[in-house]
Write a protein that holds these residues in place. Structure first.
Motif, PDB file in Angstrom:
ATOM      1  N   VAL A 103       0.827  -1.216   0.000  1.00  0.00           N
ATOM      2  CA  VAL A 103       0.000   0.000   0.000  1.00  0.00           C
ATOM      3  C   VAL A 103       0.861   1.265   0.000  1.00  0.00           C
ATOM      4  N   ASN A 104       2.061   1.185   0.574  1.00  0.00           N
ATOM      5  CA  ASN A 104       2.940   2.366   0.538  1.00  0.00           C
ATOM      6  C   ASN A 104       3.295   2.718  -0.908  1.00  0.00           C
ATOM      7  N   THR A 105       3.544   1.683  -1.718  1.00  0.00           N
ATOM      8  CA  THR A 105       3.863   1.921  -3.136  1.00  0.00           C
ATOM      9  C   THR A 105       2.699   2.654  -3.809  1.00  0.00           C
ATOM     10  N   MET A 106       1.495   2.217  -3.525  1.00  0.00           N
ATOM     11  CA  MET A 106       0.321   2.837  -4.147  1.00  0.00           C
ATOM     12  C   MET A 106       0.214   4.304  -3.729  1.00  0.00           C
ATOM     13  N   ALA A 107       0.376   4.563  -2.431  1.00  0.00           N
ATOM     14  CA  ALA A 107       0.244   5.937  -1.923  1.00  0.00           C
ATOM     15  C   ALA A 107       1.308   6.844  -2.544  1.00  0.00           C
ATOM     16  N   GLU A 108       2.521   6.332  -2.657  1.00  0.00           N
ATOM     17  CA  GLU A 108       3.590   7.168  -3.232  1.00  0.00           C
ATOM     18  C   GLU A 108       3.340   7.420  -4.717  1.00  0.00           C
ATOM     19  N   THR A 109       2.848   6.416  -5.419  1.00  0.00           N
ATOM     20  CA  THR A 109       2.614   6.571  -6.861  1.00  0.00           C
ATOM     21  C   THR A 109       1.545   7.628  -7.140  1.00  0.00           C
ATOM     22  N   LEU A 110       0.544   7.674  -6.278  1.00  0.00           N
ATOM     23  CA  LEU A 110      -0.579   8.597  -6.492  1.00  0.00           C
ATOM     24  C   LEU A 110      -0.257  10.057  -6.171  1.00  0.00           C
ATOM     25  N   ALA A 111       0.789  10.284  -5.388  1.00  0.00           N
ATOM     26  CA  ALA A 111       1.016  11.614  -4.790  1.00  0.00           C
ATOM     27  C   ALA A 111       0.956  12.778  -5.790  1.00  0.00           C
ATOM     28  N   PRO A 112       1.664  12.709  -6.927  1.00  0.00           N
ATOM     29  CA  PRO A 112       1.640  13.886  -7.823  1.00  0.00           C
ATOM     30  C   PRO A 112       0.226  14.223  -8.305  1.00  0.00           C
ATOM     31  N   GLN A 113      -0.563  13.198  -8.616  1.00  0.00           N
ATOM     32  CA  GLN A 113      -1.923  13.472  -9.086  1.00  0.00           C
ATOM     33  C   GLN A 113      -2.781  14.075  -7.975  1.00  0.00           C
ATOM     34  N   ILE A 114      -2.540  13.622  -6.758  1.00  0.00           N
ATOM     35  CA  ILE A 114      -3.329  14.153  -5.623  1.00  0.00           C
ATOM     36  C   ILE A 114      -3.075  15.659  -5.475  1.00  0.00           C
ATOM     37  N   GLU A 115      -1.832  16.072  -5.681  1.00  0.00           N
ATOM     38  CA  GLU A 115      -1.515  17.506  -5.597  1.00  0.00           C
ATOM     39  C   GLU A 115      -2.258  18.265  -6.705  1.00  0.00           C
ATOM     40  N   ASP A 116      -2.289  17.678  -7.904  1.00  0.00           N
ATOM     41  CA  ASP A 116      -3.009  18.340  -9.020  1.00  0.00           C
ATOM     42  C   ASP A 116      -4.493  18.489  -8.688  1.00  0.00           C
ATOM     43  N   TRP A 117      -5.100  17.423  -8.187  1.00  0.00           N
ATOM     44  CA  TRP A 117      -6.547  17.436  -7.959  1.00  0.00           C
ATOM     45  C   TRP A 117      -6.952  18.389  -6.825  1.00  0.00           C
ATOM     46  N   THR A 118      -6.100  18.462  -5.781  1.00  0.00           N
ATOM     47  CA  THR A 118      -6.505  19.236  -4.595  1.00  0.00           C
ATOM     48  C   THR A 118      -5.868  20.620  -4.538  1.00  0.00           C
ATOM     49  N   GLY A 119      -4.805  20.827  -5.298  1.00  0.00           N
ATOM     50  CA  GLY A 119      -4.075  22.103  -5.205  1.00  0.00           C
ATOM     51  C   GLY A 119      -3.231  22.181  -3.938  1.00  0.00           C
TER      52      GLY A 119
END
Ligand SMILES: CC(C)(COP(=O)([O-])OP(=O)([O-])OC[C@H]1O[C@@H](n2cnc3c(N)ncnc32)[C@H](O)[C@@H]1OP(=O)([O-])[O-])[C@@H](O)C(=O)NCCC(=O)NCCSC(=O)C[C@@](C)(O)CC(=O)[O-]
Ligand SMILES: NC(=O)C1=CN([C@@H]2O[C@H](COP(=O)(O)OP(=O)(O)OC[C@H]3O[C@@H](n4cnc5c(N)ncnc54)[C@H](OP(=O)(O)O)[C@@H]3O)[C@@H](O)[C@H]2O)C=CC1
Length: 415
Positions: A184-200
């Motif tokens: 799950v850590n791999t998943m969370a790290e992979t998602l991080a850049p998109q999360i910044e885009d979506w939330t600002g």
């Protein structure tokens, strides 16, 4: 100690490393030889941890008498503490006539947390994350196609807001037979850049939560009044009421439960710290304050005990597959998956607690525990071979289990 700065210690071969540490610490040749006596296992350990010089052996015993979900099971337990394994054997024997232990387990769903700060509009950021669920699922499942092929993968999400305006994304992931932290850590790290885009916002930590409360295991057993006596039933209910009302007692009550759970986790090379953190955090969220992980009540004359706790345990991943003893432990237990391992472990936790409470509520802990611990005391005093049992038996007969007594008995024997 000359110095603790040993540059490149981690790059040395294990025996060179042992030499370097022995020099720095001024170890005798005998001490160094003792550290090197299990060279085969130490070489294996060198691949599992860092700066390894040796291994420390923990006794591996087997608990008998357990029946879990109608199936007989022998349970390997690794513990240094006297009477822990005996207590499980004893408590399991007492519930065999009523069918042993029955369990229930949630799917093995772990939670990964992504911390998001500096979100310009927290409510909008939360809504944006929820709206991206399909994309988030695709990214998470894309990180581990093998897990998906085994029936695991992304199961859902939560977007939480904390009081300090922090946004926290929870990913729920079915990790099948793994403990699941790396997964799950791999998943969370992979998602991080998109999360910044979506939330600002800015992503901070990306790590699992050890409060694995979507992966709960429950176990229940009946001890008949005929088997244990009505006074014992009443005594255990009284002991439970104490733990339910007092965190000072609940901590000890839960420590007793973890005696058994950690021992199974250690025997199978699971992450004992993760299991401990999950258990105690769950205990802290269960009631108005820190609460016992078991509860007891009466049905007719009989005593019913139940445990519920998160158990993030695996039969793959971490050191579980790398260690031959852990593999042998699973074979003894005939645990074909993380689900069975967790159910048996919860059963051990419940029975462990029952036996401790039975002893505490009746004769006290010292007779059973200290009579087994007496051998330990004899060894500490210097007894070897056959002397260990002789000195232990003598101390038990005198009802005085102390190192000074053991030393006196040893010198009496020598003179
Ligand atoms: C120690 C016993 C089991 C003796 O109990 P006993 O009644 O003297 O045992 P027994 O000789 O009548 O034998 C009954 C069964 O117990 C088992 N048994 C009996 N002896 C052994 C042994 N040497 N090795 C393996 N198994 C043993 C074995 O299954 C045996 O059946 P059998 O196989 O003979 O048909 C009992 O007094 C007991 O359960 N005590 C509780 C011990 C305990 O909880 N230890 C944990 C350490 S203390 C602690 O850290 C936690 C605590 C207490 O603080 C938690 C809390 O406060 O809640
Ligand atoms: N806070 C904490 O508790 C933390 C703990 N840890 C450590 O993480 C380790 C556990 O992480 P974990 O993710 O379990 O370990 P691993 O990453 O070692 O193993 C999980 C991987 O095993 C593969 N796999 C093969 N068969 C199965 C199966 N039947 N079910 C599930 N997975 C399977 C999958 O990978 P593939 O697709 O590649 O085959 C899966 O991603 C422990 O050592 C723990 O100490 C690490 C960080 C933090």
């Amino acid at each position: 100690m000359t110095t603790s700065r040993i540059p490149g210690l981690h790059k040395m071969a294990r025996t060179e490393r042992l030499d370097a540490v022995a020099d720095a610490a001024g170890l005798s040749a005998d001490t160094k030889a003792a550290l090197n006596r299990n060279s085969a296992t130490a070489d294996l350990a060198d691949h599992l941890s860092e700066n390894v010089i040796s291994t420390i052996e923990v006794p591996l015993g087997v608990a008998t008498n357990l029946v879990v979900d109608g199936t007989e099971v022998l349970v390997p337990m690794a513990t240094e503490e006297s009477s822990v394994i005996a207590a499980v054997c004893n408590g399991a024997r007492a519930c065999r006539p009523s069918g042993g232990v029955m369990t229930e387990a949630d799917d093995p769903v772990m939670i990964a947390q992504v911390q998001i700060t500096n979100v310009p509009d927290v409510a909008a950021g939360q809504a944006a994350l929820l709206a991206q669920e399909a994309t988030i699922k695709a990214v998470c499942d894309g990180c581990d196609p093998m897990l998906v092929s085994l029936g695991g993968g992304f199961r859902g999400l939560e977007a939480r807001t904390l009081e300090n305006a922090m946004l926290v994304l929870h990913l729920h992931v079915d990790v099948r037979d793994a403990m699941g932290a790396n997964t799950v850590n791999t998943m969370a790290e992979t998602l991080a850049p998109q999360i910044e885009d979506w939330t600002g916002g800015t992503v901070g930590l990306r790590i699992l939560s050890n409060l694995a409360d979507r992966r709960l295991v429950r176990a229940r057993a009946r001890w008949s009044a005929e088997e244990i006596g009505t006074d014992t039933v009443a005594g255990i209910l009284n002991a439970y009421a104490f733990a339910a009302a007092d965190p000072y007692r609940a901590a000890t009550h839960n420590k007793g439960i973890m005696n058994g759970i950690d021992a199974v986790a250690m025997a199978t090379m699971n992450d004992t710290r993760a299991i401990e953190a999950g258990a105690h955090a769950y205990a802290a969220t269960r009631g108005p304050g820190y609460a016992p992980l078991t509860r007891y009540w009466q049905e007719g004359e009989d005593l019913i005990g139940e445990i519920e706790l998160p158990l993030a345990m695996g039969i793959v991943g971490g050191a579980t597959r790398a260690h031959p003893t852990a593999q042998a432990a699973l074979e003894i237990m005939q645990a074909d998956g993380a689900d069975r391992l967790s159910r048996v472990t919860a059963a051990v936790g419940l029975i462990q607690n029952f036996s401790a409470l039975r002893a505490l509520a009746t004769e006290g802990i010292q007779r059973g525990h200290m009579s087994l611990h007496a051998r330990n005391v004899a060894i500490t005093a210097g007894a070897t071979g056959a002397q260990v049992d002789q000195i232990a038996q003598e101390m038990i007969a005198r009802k005085t289990i102390r190192e000074d007594v053991a030393r006196a008995l040893l010198s009496e024997g020598a003179s």
